[in-house]
Design a protein around this motif. Structure first.
Motif, PDB file in Angstrom:
ATOM      1  N   ASN A  54       4.082  58.376 -58.623  1.00 47.94           N
ATOM      2  CA  ASN A  54       3.709  58.716 -57.253  1.00 47.94           C
ATOM      3  C   ASN A  54       3.853  57.532 -56.318  1.00 47.94           C
ATOM      4  O   ASN A  54       3.690  57.670 -55.134  1.00 47.94           O
ATOM      5  CB  ASN A  54       2.269  59.227 -57.194  1.00 47.94           C
ATOM      6  CG  ASN A  54       2.112  60.526 -57.931  1.00 47.94           C
ATOM      7  OD1 ASN A  54       3.083  61.248 -58.129  1.00 47.94           O
ATOM      8  ND2 ASN A  54       0.908  60.824 -58.345  1.00 47.94           N
ATOM      9  N   ASN A  55       4.129  56.365 -56.839  1.00 44.83           N
ATOM     10  CA  ASN A  55       4.209  55.167 -56.029  1.00 44.83           C
ATOM     11  C   ASN A  55       5.629  54.631 -56.089  1.00 44.83           C
ATOM     12  O   ASN A  55       5.921  53.721 -56.827  1.00 44.83           O
ATOM     13  CB  ASN A  55       3.206  54.137 -56.563  1.00 44.83           C
ATOM     14  CG  ASN A  55       3.119  52.912 -55.684  1.00 44.83           C
ATOM     15  OD1 ASN A  55       3.706  52.879 -54.610  1.00 44.83           O
ATOM     16  ND2 ASN A  55       2.399  51.907 -56.145  1.00 44.83           N
ATOM     17  N   GLU A  60       2.999  53.210 -51.019  1.00 43.83           N
ATOM     18  CA  GLU A  60       2.001  54.192 -50.592  1.00 43.83           C
ATOM     19  C   GLU A  60       1.688  55.131 -51.749  1.00 43.83           C
ATOM     20  O   GLU A  60       2.571  55.580 -52.458  1.00 43.83           O
ATOM     21  CB  GLU A  60       2.558  54.984 -49.415  1.00 43.83           C
ATOM     22  CG  GLU A  60       1.563  55.936 -48.810  1.00 43.83           C
ATOM     23  CD  GLU A  60       2.144  56.652 -47.608  1.00 43.83           C
ATOM     24  OE1 GLU A  60       1.500  57.601 -47.166  1.00 43.83           O
ATOM     25  OE2 GLU A  60       3.207  56.272 -47.131  1.00 43.83           O
ATOM     26  N   THR A  61       0.386  55.417 -51.955  1.00 40.69           N
ATOM     27  CA  THR A  61      -0.002  56.300 -53.046  1.00 40.69           C
ATOM     28  C   THR A  61      -0.763  57.530 -52.570  1.00 40.69           C
ATOM     29  O   THR A  61      -1.106  58.373 -53.373  1.00 40.69           O
ATOM     30  CB  THR A  61      -0.866  55.552 -54.081  1.00 40.69           C
ATOM     31  OG1 THR A  61      -2.024  55.035 -53.425  1.00 40.69           O
ATOM     32  CG2 THR A  61      -0.084  54.440 -54.748  1.00 40.69           C
ATOM     33  N   THR A  62      -1.042  57.628 -51.282  1.00 34.26           N
ATOM     34  CA  THR A  62      -1.802  58.744 -50.752  1.00 34.26           C
ATOM     35  C   THR A  62      -0.880  59.882 -50.332  1.00 34.26           C
ATOM     36  O   THR A  62       0.060  59.661 -49.568  1.00 34.26           O
ATOM     37  CB  THR A  62      -2.643  58.311 -49.533  1.00 34.26           C
ATOM     38  OG1 THR A  62      -3.474  57.231 -49.924  1.00 34.26           O
ATOM     39  CG2 THR A  62      -3.492  59.449 -49.014  1.00 34.26           C
ATOM     40  N   VAL A  63      -1.157  61.075 -50.831  1.00 40.67           N
ATOM     41  CA  VAL A  63      -0.389  62.239 -50.413  1.00 40.67           C
ATOM     42  C   VAL A  63      -0.938  62.697 -49.066  1.00 40.67           C
ATOM     43  O   VAL A  63      -2.131  62.907 -48.909  1.00 40.67           O
ATOM     44  CB  VAL A  63      -0.496  63.383 -51.436  1.00 40.67           C
ATOM     45  CG1 VAL A  63       0.238  64.611 -50.938  1.00 40.67           C
ATOM     46  CG2 VAL A  63       0.051  62.943 -52.773  1.00 40.67           C
ATOM     47  N   LYS A  64      -0.069  62.836 -48.100  1.00 39.74           N
ATOM     48  CA  LYS A  64      -0.455  63.286 -46.763  1.00 39.74           C
ATOM     49  C   LYS A  64       0.302  64.566 -46.461  1.00 39.74           C
ATOM     50  O   LYS A  64       1.362  64.820 -47.025  1.00 39.74           O
ATOM     51  CB  LYS A  64      -0.116  62.229 -45.716  1.00 39.74           C
ATOM     52  CG  LYS A  64      -0.864  60.934 -45.910  1.00 39.74           C
ATOM     53  CD  LYS A  64      -0.436  59.917 -44.901  1.00 39.74           C
ATOM     54  CE  LYS A  64      -1.115  58.583 -45.176  1.00 39.74           C
ATOM     55  NZ  LYS A  64      -0.592  57.540 -44.306  1.00 39.74           N
TER      56      LYS A  64
END
Length: 96
Positions: A54-55, A60-64
């Motif tokens: 995911n990175n 960035e690792t936050t899903v938006k």
């Protein structure tokens, strides 16, 4: 790559888009800003050595994401490489 949505009525499922994309070569998920053509941490056999798929690319690792509710005449455009859908589970109960 652009995707567009044009709402023809106020009724329907909302459009949901996430900042995830799929690498067209490997099928890996990548967050917005990652590089589809970069191998990342792959060994000589092409195996992915990343502990965190995911990175990729930008740290960035936050899903938006965002949700766009139907409104007649509304026009929406976004990066067409993002994962997106119009899930009927999100429809307002009075429109089902």
């Amino acid at each position: 790559h652009f995707s567009t949505v044009m709402y023809l009525s106020n009724i329907g499922a909302p459009t949901v888009a996430l900042n995830y994309r799929i690498n067209t070569f490997t099928g890996d998920y990548i967050l917005s800003g990652g590089d589809d053509h970069q191998d990342g941490n792959r060994d000589e056999n092409g195996n992915n050595n990343n502990n965190n798929n995911n990175n990729r690319g930008n740290g960035e690792t936050t899903v938006k994401g965002y949700v766009s509710w139907p409104k007649k005449g509304k026009h929406l455009s976004f990066d067409g490489r993002f994962l997106y859908a119009a899930p009927s589970d999100f429809m307002k109960k009075e429109h089902i």
